[in-house]
Design a protein around this motif. Sequence first.
Motif, PDB file in Angstrom:
ATOM      1  N   GLN A  29       0.822  -1.206   0.000  1.00 13.19           N
ATOM      2  CA  GLN A  29       0.000   0.000   0.000  1.00 13.19           C
ATOM      3  C   GLN A  29       0.859   1.261   0.000  1.00 13.19           C
ATOM      4  O   GLN A  29       0.372   2.343   0.288  1.00 13.19           O
ATOM      5  N   GLU A  30       2.148   1.080  -0.311  1.00 17.10           N
ATOM      6  CA  GLU A  30       3.120   2.174  -0.404  1.00 17.10           C
ATOM      7  C   GLU A  30       3.226   2.931   0.921  1.00 17.10           C
ATOM      8  O   GLU A  30       3.313   4.160   0.962  1.00 17.10           O
ATOM      9  N   ARG A  31       3.220   2.176   2.013  1.00 23.46           N
ATOM     10  CA  ARG A  31       3.409   2.759   3.334  1.00 23.46           C
ATOM     11  C   ARG A  31       4.751   2.335   3.900  1.00 23.46           C
ATOM     12  O   ARG A  31       5.157   1.185   3.738  1.00 23.46           O
ATOM     13  N   GLY A  32       5.406   3.241   4.577  1.00 29.48           N
ATOM     14  CA  GLY A  32       6.686   2.934   5.181  1.00 29.48           C
ATOM     15  C   GLY A  32       6.574   2.547   6.639  1.00 29.48           C
ATOM     16  O   GLY A  32       7.582   2.527   7.353  1.00 29.48           O
ATOM     17  N   HIS A  33       5.366   2.224   7.104  1.00 28.64           N
ATOM     18  CA  HIS A  33       5.162   1.874   8.507  1.00 28.64           C
ATOM     19  C   HIS A  33       4.037   0.856   8.605  1.00 28.64           C
ATOM     20  O   HIS A  33       3.133   0.811   7.766  1.00 28.64           O
ATOM     21  N   VAL A  34       4.103   0.045   9.632  1.00 30.86           N
ATOM     22  CA  VAL A  34       3.079  -0.966   9.893  1.00 30.86           C
ATOM     23  C   VAL A  34       2.027  -0.383  10.825  1.00 30.86           C
ATOM     24  O   VAL A  34       2.357   0.288  11.815  1.00 30.86           O
ATOM     25  N   LEU A  35       0.772  -0.638  10.517  1.00 27.93           N
ATOM     26  CA  LEU A  35      -0.333  -0.201  11.354  1.00 27.93           C
ATOM     27  C   LEU A  35      -0.905  -1.382  12.143  1.00 27.93           C
ATOM     28  O   LEU A  35      -0.781  -2.540  11.717  1.00 27.93           O
ATOM     29  N   PRO A  36      -1.546  -1.122  13.268  1.00 26.16           N
ATOM     30  CA  PRO A  36      -2.223  -2.214  13.982  1.00 26.16           C
ATOM     31  C   PRO A  36      -3.240  -2.942  13.103  1.00 26.16           C
ATOM     32  O   PRO A  36      -3.472  -4.140  13.279  1.00 26.16           O
ATOM     33  N   GLU A  37      -3.836  -2.230  12.135  1.00 23.23           N
ATOM     34  CA  GLU A  37      -4.797  -2.855  11.235  1.00 23.23           C
ATOM     35  C   GLU A  37      -4.132  -3.928  10.371  1.00 23.23           C
ATOM     36  O   GLU A  37      -4.777  -4.911   9.988  1.00 23.23           O
ATOM     37  N   ASP A  38      -2.857  -3.751  10.040  1.00 17.92           N
ATOM     38  CA  ASP A  38      -2.135  -4.784   9.295  1.00 17.92           C
ATOM     39  C   ASP A  38      -2.021  -6.058  10.128  1.00 17.92           C
ATOM     40  O   ASP A  38      -2.184  -7.172   9.610  1.00 17.92           O
ATOM     41  N   ILE A  39      -1.739  -5.888  11.415  1.00 22.89           N
ATOM     42  CA  ILE A  39      -1.621  -7.041  12.309  1.00 22.89           C
ATOM     43  C   ILE A  39      -2.956  -7.767  12.399  1.00 22.89           C
ATOM     44  O   ILE A  39      -3.026  -9.007  12.309  1.00 22.89           O
ATOM     45  N   LYS A  40      -4.034  -7.019  12.573  1.00 22.50           N
ATOM     46  CA  LYS A  40      -5.357  -7.633  12.676  1.00 22.50           C
ATOM     47  C   LYS A  40      -5.740  -8.369  11.399  1.00 22.50           C
ATOM     48  O   LYS A  40      -6.297  -9.475  11.445  1.00 22.50           O
ATOM     49  N   ALA A  41      -5.455  -7.757  10.256  1.00 24.10           N
ATOM     50  CA  ALA A  41      -5.850  -8.345   8.983  1.00 24.10           C
ATOM     51  C   ALA A  41      -5.132  -9.660   8.701  1.00 24.10           C
ATOM     52  O   ALA A  41      -5.664 -10.540   8.022  1.00 24.10           O
ATOM     53  N   LEU A  42      -3.915  -9.798   9.222  1.00 23.55           N
ATOM     54  CA  LEU A  42      -3.098 -10.970   8.905  1.00 23.55           C
ATOM     55  C   LEU A  42      -3.042 -11.990  10.035  1.00 23.55           C
ATOM     56  O   LEU A  42      -2.469 -13.069   9.860  1.00 23.55           O
ATOM     57  N   ALA A  43      -3.625 -11.679  11.167  1.00 16.20           N
ATOM     58  CA  ALA A  43      -3.530 -12.576  12.319  1.00 16.20           C
ATOM     59  C   ALA A  43      -4.121 -13.948  12.022  1.00 16.20           C
ATOM     60  O   ALA A  43      -3.536 -14.976  12.396  1.00 16.20           O
ATOM     61  N   GLU A  44      -5.253 -13.991  11.353  1.00 11.31           N
ATOM     62  CA  GLU A  44      -5.897 -15.289  11.100  1.00 11.31           C
ATOM     63  C   GLU A  44      -5.068 -16.192  10.187  1.00 11.31           C
ATOM     64  O   GLU A  44      -4.773 -17.335  10.553  1.00 11.31           O
ATOM     65  N   PRO A  45      -4.676 -15.741   8.977  1.00 12.86           N
ATOM     66  CA  PRO A  45      -3.892 -16.650   8.138  1.00 12.86           C
ATOM     67  C   PRO A  45      -2.519 -16.985   8.691  1.00 12.86           C
ATOM     68  O   PRO A  45      -1.960 -18.038   8.376  1.00 12.86           O
ATOM     69  N   VAL A  46      -1.956 -16.113   9.532  1.00 12.32           N
ATOM     70  CA  VAL A  46      -0.607 -16.349  10.052  1.00 12.32           C
ATOM     71  C   VAL A  46      -0.617 -17.214  11.311  1.00 12.32           C
ATOM     72  O   VAL A  46       0.299 -18.017  11.521  1.00 12.32           O
ATOM     73  N   LEU A  47      -1.643 -17.110  12.143  1.00 12.30           N
ATOM     74  CA  LEU A  47      -1.596 -17.746  13.454  1.00 12.30           C
ATOM     75  C   LEU A  47      -2.484 -18.974  13.637  1.00 12.30           C
ATOM     76  O   LEU A  47      -2.148 -19.859  14.431  1.00 12.30           O
ATOM     77  N   THR A  48      -3.614 -19.058  12.949  1.00 12.12           N
ATOM     78  CA  THR A  48      -4.587 -20.104  13.302  1.00 12.12           C
ATOM     79  C   THR A  48      -4.041 -21.516  13.103  1.00 12.12           C
ATOM     80  O   THR A  48      -4.376 -22.432  13.878  1.00 12.12           O
ATOM     81  N   HIS A  49      -3.192 -21.732  12.084  1.00 11.46           N
ATOM     82  CA  HIS A  49      -2.683 -23.092  11.878  1.00 11.46           C
ATOM     83  C   HIS A  49      -1.634 -23.477  12.914  1.00 11.46           C
ATOM     84  O   HIS A  49      -1.206 -24.632  12.967  1.00 11.46           O
ATOM     85  N   ARG A  50      -1.236 -22.526  13.754  1.00 12.40           N
ATOM     86  CA  ARG A  50      -0.266 -22.813  14.811  1.00 12.40           C
ATOM     87  C   ARG A  50      -0.950 -23.156  16.141  1.00 12.40           C
ATOM     88  O   ARG A  50      -0.262 -23.413  17.130  1.00 12.40           O
TER      89      ARG A  50
END
Length: 357
Positions: free
Chosen positions: A298-319
């Motif tokens: 998204q051409e951003r130079g920083h991570v937002l909390p919304e990025d963490i929320k959006a990716l939490a399911e695909p990154v964490l649930t299989h663990r």
Amino acid sequence: MSTNPHPAPVGGPVPGPPADAGTPAGPSVAYHAPDALRLFRECFHALADNVERVLTGKREVVELALTALFAEGHLLVEDVPGTGKTTLARAISASLDATCQRVQFTPDLLPSDITGVSMFRQTTNAFEFLPGPVFANIVIGDEINRASPKTQSALLEVMEEGRVTVDGVAHPVPRPFMVVATQNPVDMSGTYPLPEAQLDRFLMRITVGYPDTRSEVRVAAGAVGTPVVETLPAIAAAHHIGEFIEVARNRVQAAEPVVDYAVRIAQATRTSPHVRLGAGPRGSVALIRAAKVRAASQERGHVLPEDIKALAEPVLTHRLLLSPDAELSGWTAEAVLADILSVVPTPVVGGLAGARR
């Protein structure tokens, strides 16, 4: 979705070395270049447009798969047969001018069929290593859970360390390196569940899902001109992907409150009463790596909390391994994580609006 039937190879005003014949043109960009993030965004979305030509209506799935690629992670695609799991993996590899190998996992597949084997050559009176299909930029492991656990474990070292050790000798695989594995649900006939150690090595687990009515009608009707994987043009070369991996890793910053937020989510999975095995430190690291790629797309130079929320399911649930009581009560890993996200406080990170791009 792109309306151009043949997307042009990714390019930009930053000049690069002349491309070899047959190699897609593209930017040769250092991560500190002023427009590195813009070039990253253009490359990311050009690849997504290209893949979506054969996986219609699955933009979110495609972007998650590309996020795993640029985060230098591995992707597990789990779904019932016939939903496009292998098509997604093949379309990603076709969109890159990179080496690709496909392995059909079967019960009689041996570990050496994947990693390679040392053969004795009488002409040289010495052993020679014959590399297996794992020595490629993109390795497609089709129906990985149809092979025995012994064969599945052949991927453990290479997925974590980027190398294969045979007869005490380490052989590095090329970079970028990504395993795209597909699997059918474990309750289907002839499948073996992946061990927890191997699941943890996948950056993400996603499902393709059934297409919407309009997309399925188009597929069923066999619309004239519907692209197939073999017709997809290559959008970027392997070395371009390697450069953009460095862009996401070095140009995108994750502020301490955002990192702390990701860690607290992972830690909450370990203390949840519904979970007997939560996400380890590799999960929180994977969450930050993936979030940096999402920000760069998204051409951003920083991570937002919304990025963490959006990716939490695909990154964490299989663990997550649920407790027997939770499973009997109808809990799922997705429901447990949603409950955790609802109680872990979201940080308010100020001063990011003016962060350097």
